[in-house]
Motif scaffolding. Structure first.
Motif, mmCIF file in Angstrom:
data_model
loop_
_atom_site.group_PDB
_atom_site.id
_atom_site.type_symbol
_atom_site.label_atom_id
_atom_site.label_comp_id
_atom_site.label_asym_id
_atom_site.label_seq_id
_atom_site.Cartn_x
_atom_site.Cartn_y
_atom_site.Cartn_z
ATOM 1 N N UNK A 145 0.836 -1.232 -0.181
ATOM 2 C CA UNK A 145 -0.027 -0.448 -0.112
ATOM 3 C C UNK A 145 0.641 0.931 -0.162
ATOM 4 N N UNK A 146 1.744 1.613 0.667
ATOM 5 C CA UNK A 146 3.118 2.057 1.041
ATOM 6 C C UNK A 146 3.636 2.893 -0.401
ATOM 7 N N UNK A 147 3.539 1.368 -1.235
ATOM 8 C CA UNK A 147 4.767 1.790 -2.757
ATOM 9 C C UNK A 147 3.216 2.247 -3.811
ATOM 10 N N UNK A 148 2.192 1.420 -3.333
ATOM 11 C CA UNK A 148 0.817 2.298 -4.163
ATOM 12 C C UNK A 148 1.370 4.150 -4.657
ATOM 13 N N UNK A 149 1.044 3.972 -2.850
ATOM 14 C CA UNK A 149 0.462 5.827 -2.462
ATOM 15 C C UNK A 149 1.852 6.842 -3.064
ATOM 16 N N UNK A 150 3.634 6.030 -2.722
ATOM 17 C CA UNK A 150 4.337 6.789 -3.138
ATOM 18 C C UNK A 150 4.840 6.698 -4.412
ATOM 19 N N UNK A 151 4.683 5.426 -5.583
ATOM 20 C CA UNK A 151 4.750 5.739 -6.312
ATOM 21 C C UNK A 151 4.009 6.794 -7.092
ATOM 22 N N UNK A 152 2.608 7.342 -6.495
ATOM 23 C CA UNK A 152 1.212 7.813 -7.379
ATOM 24 C C UNK A 152 1.743 9.229 -6.382
ATOM 25 N N UNK A 153 3.428 9.469 -6.040
ATOM 26 C CA UNK A 153 3.690 11.200 -5.940
ATOM 27 C C UNK A 153 3.099 10.929 -4.023
ATOM 28 N N UNK A 154 2.471 10.906 -3.309
ATOM 29 C CA UNK A 154 1.998 10.719 -2.058
ATOM 30 C C UNK A 154 3.594 11.538 -1.143
ATOM 31 N N UNK A 155 3.167 11.630 -0.074
ATOM 32 C CA UNK A 155 3.747 11.554 1.563
ATOM 33 C C UNK A 155 3.566 11.038 2.530
ATOM 34 N N UNK B 128 -1.658 7.969 7.518
ATOM 35 C CA UNK B 128 -2.573 9.020 6.516
ATOM 36 C C UNK B 128 -1.148 9.369 5.613
ATOM 37 N N UNK B 129 -1.509 9.408 4.011
ATOM 38 C CA UNK B 129 -0.751 9.549 2.978
ATOM 39 C C UNK B 129 -1.161 11.371 2.375
ATOM 40 N N UNK B 130 -0.773 12.020 1.868
ATOM 41 C CA UNK B 130 -0.635 13.317 1.984
ATOM 42 C C UNK B 130 -0.996 13.656 0.480
ATOM 43 N N UNK B 131 -1.095 13.875 -0.744
ATOM 44 C CA UNK B 131 -0.694 14.186 -1.920
ATOM 45 C C UNK B 131 -0.807 15.689 -2.010
ATOM 46 N N UNK B 132 -0.306 16.634 -1.395
ATOM 47 C CA UNK B 132 0.402 17.987 -2.215
ATOM 48 C C UNK B 132 0.029 17.875 -3.773
ATOM 49 N N UNK B 133 -0.549 18.913 -4.292
ATOM 50 C CA UNK B 133 -0.500 19.139 -5.342
ATOM 51 C C UNK B 133 0.634 19.996 -6.677
ATOM 52 N N UNK B 134 1.334 20.643 -5.544
ATOM 53 C CA UNK B 134 2.016 20.689 -6.256
ATOM 54 C C UNK B 134 3.531 20.463 -6.208
ATOM 55 N N UNK B 135 3.600 19.239 -5.611
ATOM 56 C CA UNK B 135 4.893 18.314 -5.175
ATOM 57 C C UNK B 135 4.037 16.894 -5.946
ATOM 58 N N UNK B 136 2.926 16.529 -6.048
ATOM 59 C CA UNK B 136 3.124 15.201 -6.507
ATOM 60 C C UNK B 136 4.312 14.885 -7.561
ATOM 61 N N UNK B 137 4.225 15.616 -8.822
ATOM 62 C CA UNK B 137 4.773 15.606 -9.766
ATOM 63 C C UNK B 137 6.608 14.669 -9.640
ATOM 64 N N UNK B 138 7.088 15.940 -8.585
ATOM 65 C CA UNK B 138 7.958 15.725 -8.142
ATOM 66 C C UNK B 138 8.504 14.537 -7.292
ATOM 67 N N UNK B 139 7.358 14.192 -6.234
ATOM 68 C CA UNK B 139 7.848 13.052 -5.447
ATOM 69 C C UNK B 139 8.057 12.025 -5.863
ATOM 70 N N UNK B 140 7.395 11.674 -6.918
ATOM 71 C CA UNK B 140 7.339 10.686 -8.159
ATOM 72 C C UNK B 140 8.331 10.395 -8.680
ATOM 73 N N UNK B 141 9.221 11.682 -9.336
ATOM 74 C CA UNK B 141 10.224 11.291 -10.177
ATOM 75 C C UNK B 141 11.088 11.273 -9.228
#
Length: 129
Positions: free
Chosen positions: A62-72, A96-109
């Motif tokens: 579950x962590x891998x899923x969220x992290x791979x999708x840009x969550x923190x 809880x996972x948080x998806x900060x809209x302005x950081x999703x792409x950079x977190x994923x990359x």
């Protein structure tokens, strides 16, 4: 006969005692026990989610899923899932996972390129000490 058999039994390790306690149904209903275990279980959950990895990636699917999708990783929640499955699989812990809209792409990359996971204070504070 039983007294003699048990008299020579090796004492349990603290880990064995803890695991035996956690297998007890409704251990969390005892408020004193739940309060005493809270810091330990939160620390273990934080360790499992952030440090205990396989090839630098979280073990938890579950962590891998969220992290791979840009969550923190945002916050750990103690005794948040008291269902039978929640208690059996994670001793009631949830994150809880948080998806900060302005950081999703950079977190994923960053995760895909380096394996680095964005982890907030609500998880990191349990790794201190």
């Amino acid at each position: 006969l039983l007294e003699r058999l048990f008299a020579h039994k090796q004492p349990k390790s603290p880990l064995d005692s803890l695991l035996e306690l956690l297998k007890t149904p409704k251990w969390h209903s005892d408020t004193q026990t739940a309060a005493l275990l809270k810091p330990l279980l939160l620390k273990l959950a934080a360790y499992y989610l952030t440090i205990d990895t396989h090839h630098g990636r979280p073990l938890c699917p579950v962590a891998k899923f969220h992290i791979r999708n840009g969550a923190e990783m945002f916050r750990l929640n103690y005794l948040a899932d008291l269902s039978m499955k929640g208690m059996r699989t994670s001793f009631g812990m949830m994150i809880n996972y948080h998806y900060p809209l302005d950081e999703i792409e950079s977190n994923h990359a960053r995760y895909e390129m380096t394996g680095e996971v964005s982890v907030r204070d609500g998880v990191l504070k349990w790794l201190e000490e």
